[in-house]
Design an enzyme around this catalytic site. Structure first.
Site, short mmCIF file in Angstrom:
data_model
loop_
_atom_site.label_atom_id
_atom_site.label_comp_id
_atom_site.label_asym_id
_atom_site.label_seq_id
_atom_site.Cartn_x
_atom_site.Cartn_y
_atom_site.Cartn_z
N TYR A 144 44.89 -28.59 48.10
CA TYR A 144 45.45 -27.49 47.29
C TYR A 144 46.46 -26.74 48.14
CZ TYR A 144 45.78 -23.09 44.74
OH TYR A 144 46.25 -22.00 44.07
N GLU A 175 52.38 -23.64 42.66
CA GLU A 175 51.08 -24.23 42.99
C GLU A 175 51.16 -25.75 42.91
OE1 GLU A 175 46.77 -22.95 41.52
OE2 GLU A 175 47.67 -24.39 40.14
#
Ligand code: ADP
Ligand code: MG
Length: 402
Positions: free
Chosen positions: A108, A196
């Protein structure tokens, strides 16, 4: 303002962040021919501006072009509900077809604004693929965070350290660093609010070597900076926005729909927050956040008031404006126009103070409309809650009116 995954991936490509080969399609036939061009196993991904698509059936693995056509047919024209879309869901007007890659690990990586620190925050984790909120709740030690000094910018050593902390294999630390630096450049150059990559996947490249690839891409932009980012502003997809928020955006209003029962028309974000607090203090729940611009004229105030009237669940409206630059008499005229158009029976309390307020209050009093005037925010909040309570009492006891 948010954009679609395929648009964010196009920006990633421009900044040198690796993404899989992909093509978009708006019909099953287009999907089938895109699959033919791309070749091999593919994923067909619903383009909605929300995460959680994988779990909601919005990401389908296919092996052949006809399968790709069928997967696209199953997604296009539908409303997809994921845990991030809310009950209303979001319409799927396009799918992204992408090479399906063999993933050995999911990381992530994101950038967002830490407003308390007045810095951009970089967040990374070795546990990608799932919601970062879940990781944060269950295993907070698995999330690494670095705040970036705006004067110094993001430095390679910070990314190298992070790479070690989240378990990036040593041979890929340099690639991770260059992805992080490119992401930060994109963030600052395009006035992003958040970027993101989840997952940033560890895959094999064409030559059997490991590599990092952004399999998902989310990008949000500072709406206040869109005037200097025309290319980004052009990517807006109105169909993905909640209808009232889209209407407010078009009117240049800063508007967020909330779940409560009291609508608030306020000028100035700070005063809007204080108004919401005051409503809560007297037992209400704000049904929206609204900050009209300080240059609001009659038609802006009318549109703002009408948007609040259209918000479901609103039982009363509190108008709270302190006029500095704003001419409160123009605001009052807008409120009057909106109420005359809609003949609403909702309780309305108006507190207007500052520039033009004597004229504003006179207009409201002379309007013949059932609008109560308040002398202060506290008084206004208390009044609207009392009026809403007595209106409810009347509705539940119809005989009481006789
Ligand atoms: P969302 O976050 O909305 O669920 P993602 O784009 O992250 O959507 O996709 C969900 C999951 O599908 C990813 O975590 C990944 O495991 C898988 N996936 C997505 N794109 C690909 C791809 N090109 N190849 C292989 N798997 C993929
Ligand atoms: Mg994702």
């Amino acid at each position: 303002m948010n954009i679609h995954e395929y648009q964010a991936k196009e920006l990633f490509r421009q900044y040198g962040i690796p993404v899989p080969d992909g093509l978009t399609a708006a019909t099953p036939e287009e999907a089938e021919s895109a699959a033919l061009r791309l070749g091999g196993p593919l994923v067909v991904k619903a383009q909605v501006q929300a995460g959680g698509r994988g779990q909601a059936g919005g990401v389908k693995l296919v092996r052949t072009p006809p399968e790709a056509g069928n997967a696209a047919a199953a997604l296009l024209g539908r409303v997809l509900r994921t845990r991030q879309t809310g009950a209303a869901g979001k319409p799927v007007h396009q799918v992204l077809l992408e090479k399906a890659l063999d993933i050995s690990h999911e990381y992530y990586l994101s950038l967002s604004i830490d407003s308390a620190a007045e810095q951009v925050a970089l967040v990374a984790s070795g546990e990608g693929g799932m919601d970062i909120e879940e990781v944060a709740a269950g295993r907070p030690e698995r999330i690494c965070r670095v705040n970036i000094d705006p004067f110094i910018g993001l430095r390679a050593y910070q990314l190298l350290e992070l790479a070690g902390a989240i378990g990036i294999p040593p041979s890929l630390k340099r690639q991770f660093t260059s992805i992080g630096l490119a992401l930060y450049r994109l963030f600052t150059e395009k006035d992003c609010a958040m970027l993101e990559i989840n997952p940033l996947a560890l895959v094999e490249n064409g030559e059997g070597k490991p590599a990092l690839v952004a399999l998902d891409a989310k990008a949000g932009f500072d709406a206040g900076a869109l005037f200097r980012q025309p290319d980004i502003a052009a990517l807006r997809d109105r169909a993905q926005e909640p209808p009232l928020e889209a209407r407010a955006f078009d009117a240049g209003l800063n508007y967020v729909s909330l779940k409560g029962n009291i609508g608030c028309l306020v000028i100035g974000a700070g005063l809007a927050m204080a108004t919401m607090d005051a409503i809560k203090l007297f037992g209400g729940e704000p049904g929206n956040f609204l900050d009209c611009g300080s240059n609001s004229k009659t038609e802006d105030s009318r549109e703002a008031f009408e948007i609040i009237l259209a918000e479901p669940g609103i039982e009363g409206i509190l108008v709270n404006v302190f006029g500095g630059i704003t001419q409160t008499d123009l605001v009052a005229a807008g409120v009057i126009e909106a109420l005359r158009r809609h003949r609403e029976q909702l309780p309305v309390v108006v507190r207007l103070e500052g520039t033009g307020s004597a004229e504003a209050n006179r207009l409201l009093l002379d309007s013949g409309l059932n609008v109560q005037l308040a002398g202060s925010l506290t008084e206004g909040a208390e009044m609207i809650m009392k009026l809403v309570a007595s209106q409810k009492g009347r509705k539940s006891r119809p005989g009481a009116m006789l």
